[in-house]
Each structure stands twice: as C-alpha cells, then as structure tokens.
Design a protein around this motif. Sequence first.
Motif, PDB file in Angstrom:
ATOM      1  N   TYR A  21       0.828  -1.211   0.000  1.00 42.08           N
ATOM      2  CA  TYR A  21       0.000   0.000   0.000  1.00 42.08           C
ATOM      3  C   TYR A  21       0.862   1.261   0.000  1.00 42.08           C
ATOM      4  CZ  TYR A  21      -4.224  -2.685   1.345  1.00 42.08           C
ATOM      5  OH  TYR A  21      -5.284  -3.546   1.395  1.00 42.08           O
ATOM      6  N   LEU A  22       1.988   1.196   0.728  1.00 40.05           N
ATOM      7  CA  LEU A  22       2.852   2.367   0.871  1.00 40.05           C
ATOM      8  C   LEU A  22       3.860   2.499  -0.270  1.00 40.05           C
ATOM      9  CD1 LEU A  22       3.594   2.201   4.701  1.00 40.05           C
ATOM     10  CD2 LEU A  22       2.101   3.820   3.515  1.00 40.05           C
ATOM     11  N   GLY A  23       3.788   1.587  -1.240  1.00 37.66           N
ATOM     12  CA  GLY A  23       4.705   1.655  -2.370  1.00 37.66           C
ATOM     13  C   GLY A  23       6.023   0.958  -2.132  1.00 37.66           C
ATOM     14  N   GLY A  24       6.100   0.104  -1.108  1.00 41.59           N
ATOM     15  CA  GLY A  24       7.322  -0.621  -0.809  1.00 41.59           C
ATOM     16  C   GLY A  24       7.547  -1.792  -1.749  1.00 41.59           C
ATOM     17  N   ALA A  25       8.742  -2.384  -1.652  1.00 40.29           N
ATOM     18  CA  ALA A  25       9.110  -3.494  -2.533  1.00 40.29           C
ATOM     19  C   ALA A  25       9.245  -4.814  -1.787  1.00 40.29           C
ATOM     20  CB  ALA A  25      10.434  -3.185  -3.234  1.00 40.29           C
ATOM     21  N   HIS A  26       8.964  -4.831  -0.496  1.00 39.25           N
ATOM     22  CA  HIS A  26       9.170  -6.031   0.305  1.00 39.25           C
ATOM     23  C   HIS A  26       7.858  -6.799   0.451  1.00 39.25           C
ATOM     24  CE1 HIS A  26      13.060  -4.348   1.009  1.00 39.25           C
ATOM     25  NE2 HIS A  26      12.543  -3.281   1.603  1.00 39.25           N
ATOM     26  N   ASN A  27       7.379  -7.318  -0.659  1.00 40.87           N
ATOM     27  CA  ASN A  27       6.125  -8.065  -0.668  1.00 40.87           C
ATOM     28  C   ASN A  27       6.155  -9.090  -1.790  1.00 40.87           C
ATOM     29  OD1 ASN A  27       5.081  -6.413  -3.090  1.00 40.87           O
ATOM     30  ND2 ASN A  27       5.422  -4.842  -1.526  1.00 40.87           N
ATOM     31  N   PHE A  28       5.261 -10.068  -1.685  1.00 42.32           N
ATOM     32  CA  PHE A  28       5.199 -11.140  -2.669  1.00 42.32           C
ATOM     33  C   PHE A  28       3.956 -10.994  -3.540  1.00 42.32           C
ATOM     34  CE2 PHE A  28       7.576 -13.069   0.910  1.00 42.32           C
ATOM     35  CZ  PHE A  28       8.760 -13.370   0.240  1.00 42.32           C
ATOM     36  N   ALA A  29       3.888 -11.816  -4.578  1.00 42.02           N
ATOM     37  CA  ALA A  29       2.754 -11.768  -5.496  1.00 42.02           C
ATOM     38  C   ALA A  29       1.434 -11.972  -4.765  1.00 42.02           C
ATOM     39  CB  ALA A  29       2.921 -12.820  -6.601  1.00 42.02           C
ATOM     40  N   VAL A  30       1.409 -12.889  -3.791  1.00 44.87           N
ATOM     41  CA  VAL A  30       0.179 -13.160  -3.059  1.00 44.87           C
ATOM     42  C   VAL A  30      -0.263 -11.934  -2.256  1.00 44.87           C
ATOM     43  CG1 VAL A  30       1.344 -14.118  -1.010  1.00 44.87           C
ATOM     44  CG2 VAL A  30      -0.978 -14.864  -1.600  1.00 44.87           C
ATOM     45  N   ASP A  31       0.706 -11.147  -1.760  1.00 42.64           N
ATOM     46  CA  ASP A  31       0.380  -9.928  -1.019  1.00 42.64           C
ATOM     47  C   ASP A  31      -0.157  -8.858  -1.962  1.00 42.64           C
ATOM     48  OD1 ASP A  31       1.589 -11.047   1.392  1.00 42.64           O
ATOM     49  OD2 ASP A  31       3.502 -10.662   0.392  1.00 42.64           O
ATOM     50  N   ARG A  32       0.480  -8.725  -3.120  1.00 41.30           N
ATOM     51  CA  ARG A  32       0.043  -7.720  -4.097  1.00 41.30           C
ATOM     52  C   ARG A  32      -1.340  -8.044  -4.636  1.00 41.30           C
ATOM     53  NH1 ARG A  32       5.618  -8.340  -5.102  1.00 41.30           N
ATOM     54  NH2 ARG A  32       5.324  -9.827  -6.795  1.00 41.30           N
ATOM     55  N   GLU A  33      -1.618  -9.334  -4.819  1.00 45.72           N
ATOM     56  CA  GLU A  33      -2.931  -9.733  -5.334  1.00 45.72           C
ATOM     57  C   GLU A  33      -4.025  -9.379  -4.342  1.00 45.72           C
ATOM     58  OE1 GLU A  33      -6.448 -12.103  -5.581  1.00 45.72           O
ATOM     59  OE2 GLU A  33      -4.871 -12.529  -4.122  1.00 45.72           O
ATOM     60  N   MET A  34      -3.768  -9.633  -3.052  1.00 44.69           N
ATOM     61  CA  MET A  34      -4.766  -9.301  -2.052  1.00 44.69           C
ATOM     62  C   MET A  34      -4.927  -7.784  -1.921  1.00 44.69           C
ATOM     63  SD  MET A  34      -5.021 -10.115   2.010  1.00 44.69           S
ATOM     64  CE  MET A  34      -5.863  -8.871   3.006  1.00 44.69           C
ATOM     65  N   ALA A  35      -3.818  -7.065  -1.975  1.00 42.26           N
ATOM     66  CA  ALA A  35      -3.890  -5.607  -1.858  1.00 42.26           C
ATOM     67  C   ALA A  35      -4.715  -5.018  -3.000  1.00 42.26           C
ATOM     68  CB  ALA A  35      -2.481  -5.016  -1.860  1.00 42.26           C
ATOM     69  N   GLU A  36      -4.508  -5.513  -4.195  1.00 43.87           N
ATOM     70  CA  GLU A  36      -5.277  -5.005  -5.341  1.00 43.87           C
ATOM     71  C   GLU A  36      -6.750  -5.364  -5.208  1.00 43.87           C
ATOM     72  OE1 GLU A  36      -4.479  -2.961  -7.569  1.00 43.87           O
ATOM     73  OE2 GLU A  36      -2.341  -2.834  -7.152  1.00 43.87           O
ATOM     74  N   GLN A  37      -7.027  -6.528  -4.649  1.00 48.40           N
ATOM     75  CA  GLN A  37      -8.414  -6.919  -4.405  1.00 48.40           C
ATOM     76  C   GLN A  37      -9.054  -5.966  -3.399  1.00 48.40           C
ATOM     77  OE1 GLN A  37      -8.826 -10.981  -3.061  1.00 48.40           O
ATOM     78  NE2 GLN A  37     -11.070 -10.888  -2.959  1.00 48.40           N
ATOM     79  N   ALA A  38      -8.307  -5.621  -2.355  1.00 44.32           N
ATOM     80  CA  ALA A  38      -8.821  -4.699  -1.339  1.00 44.32           C
ATOM     81  C   ALA A  38      -9.037  -3.309  -1.919  1.00 44.32           C
ATOM     82  CB  ALA A  38      -7.854  -4.639  -0.160  1.00 44.32           C
ATOM     83  N   ILE A  39      -8.114  -2.847  -2.748  1.00 47.74           N
ATOM     84  CA  ILE A  39      -8.231  -1.523  -3.351  1.00 47.74           C
ATOM     85  C   ILE A  39      -9.423  -1.461  -4.298  1.00 47.74           C
ATOM     86  CG2 ILE A  39      -7.103   0.122  -4.908  1.00 47.74           C
ATOM     87  CD1 ILE A  39      -4.428  -0.796  -3.645  1.00 47.74           C
ATOM     88  N   ALA A  40      -9.687  -2.575  -4.997  1.00 43.72           N
ATOM     89  CA  ALA A  40     -10.848  -2.613  -5.891  1.00 43.72           C
ATOM     90  C   ALA A  40     -12.140  -2.433  -5.089  1.00 43.72           C
ATOM     91  CB  ALA A  40     -10.863  -3.935  -6.658  1.00 43.72           C
ATOM     92  N   MET A  41     -12.170  -2.988  -3.879  1.00 43.71           N
ATOM     93  CA  MET A  41     -13.335  -2.825  -3.004  1.00 43.71           C
ATOM     94  C   MET A  41     -13.398  -1.422  -2.406  1.00 43.71           C
ATOM     95  SD  MET A  41     -13.214  -6.284  -0.700  1.00 43.71           S
ATOM     96  CE  MET A  41     -13.504  -7.926  -1.363  1.00 43.71           C
TER      97      MET A  41
END
Length: 263
Positions: A21-41
């Motif tokens: 969410y904060l624009g960091g690089a310390h995350n995995f694909a599974v984290d990014r997928e969930m974050a995008e799902q949350a942002i879509a909501m």
Amino acid sequence: MDERPDIDLTRPSAARVYDYYLGGAHNFAVDREMAEQAIAMWPELPLIMQANRAFLRRAVEFCVERGVTQFLDLGSGIPTVGNVHEVARAADPTSRVVYVDSDPIAVTYSRTILGDDPRTTVVQEDLRQPSDVLSCPQVVELLDFDRPIAVMMVAVLHFVQDDPAGIIAAYRDAVPPGSYLVVSHATQEGQATQADEHTDLYRRRTATPMTMRSKAEVEALFDGFDLVEPGVVHLPLWRPASLEDVDEHPERFAGLAAVGRKR
C-alpha cells in the motif's frame, strides 16, 4: 525477493500488504494480489495508509519535541521510507528505536534495512505477549526503562482481537510516567459498507483478521494516560501541519488517531 522454505508464500501477510500500500518493494505476489483486491473494493485505501503514515511522522516529532527519544514500535511491519527511526533521528540523532514484529519476513527485511545501526534494532516477538517483548535482551539493552519511552501501536491494534486493553496496560506499567502511547486504529464509523467488506477479506485471506473499533472503544484503551489534544480523532485531524492538510471529509479515512501521556 528470494523465497524462503520456512515462509508460507501461499497466504498474504498484513505487514507485507501494508508495505505494498505504501509503495514498498518487500512483498510477494500473493500480497500484491490481495492488496489489489482490497483496493478494488475500497479505492481510497492507499490514501488512508498514507494518512496513517503522516500521523506516525507527526506523532514521533511530537514525542521528540517533548524530550522523548526512545521508541518501542510494536507490530512495526517493514520500516520503509519515513518510518520511526528516520523521523526520530531527523529530530534528534540520539534517538533509539526498537522495532517488534511477529512476521519473519518483516523482521528479516527490517534487519537488512537497518544493518548494524547501534541505536536501532528489530526483534521477532508477538506484541500480544508483553512479558516476552519486555524481557527480550535487545529491548532491555537498547532502551532505558528509567526514562520515558514512546510505545507505538500504529495500525496494529485492529489485528488484536482479544483484550487489547490488557495488553496495553502491561506496556503502560513497564514504562515510567511521562512516557507516551501512540495509537492509530481502523474504524467502521462513517464507512460501514467498505469496512465490513475489508474486514471480511482479511478474515478470509490472512492469519490476522481485523476488528474495527469505535471512537469510544479506542478512547477506552488509554486508561492510565492523559489524552493529548485533540484526543481521539480521524487521522488527518491529529495536529495537522496546516489547515490545508485537512480533508473536507476526514471520516472517509476510516482511521482514528491519538496520543496519550502516562500519568
């Protein structure tokens, strides 16, 4: 990032989702997928996270201005740009910071980011076990519990389901008068639909389900502390740098912020 066999990469981590969410690089694909799902909501989520980070900065500066240069950051996540040690050091280079998180990935990358900084350390402990945190050798060695300490619980207590007041009380009793408690907390007030959907997503996808709380419930967490003006308010309203920084509808940020001083 390198995959590690002892880490479950099939399940998102709240700490790594927050990093994304904060624009960091310390995350995995599974984290990014969930974050995008949350942002879509809830499209305003990145703005909410930025408002939370801005509150953290103002709260740390507030503490240093009042002579408190020791910080115990509980549930710290990954110390990306603008985290406690950077803000505190900019105000007072002698500031000391202990980061505490239970997520092994967050701890691993925190250690990499912090390096061999003698005034900052990170420990892998669960904030819900105050005795373990407070007896940790790194904590005892770096922080002087005879002098005031700022206990930071920023964007983490909504992941604590059971007895947050009791947990806070244990840390309160361990620090001397003049110490501060810094809290930000997700709330459903004014954002019921999005909040319900967001809470359900974290319940289904992560090991850390969310419990959003009301203003009255957050105020109750400050037992033994005197709330600093303006008390418990929405994120942008806690001592903004200028009135221009205050949104016309602060309730849309769905987060409450407060700082208390131990009596």
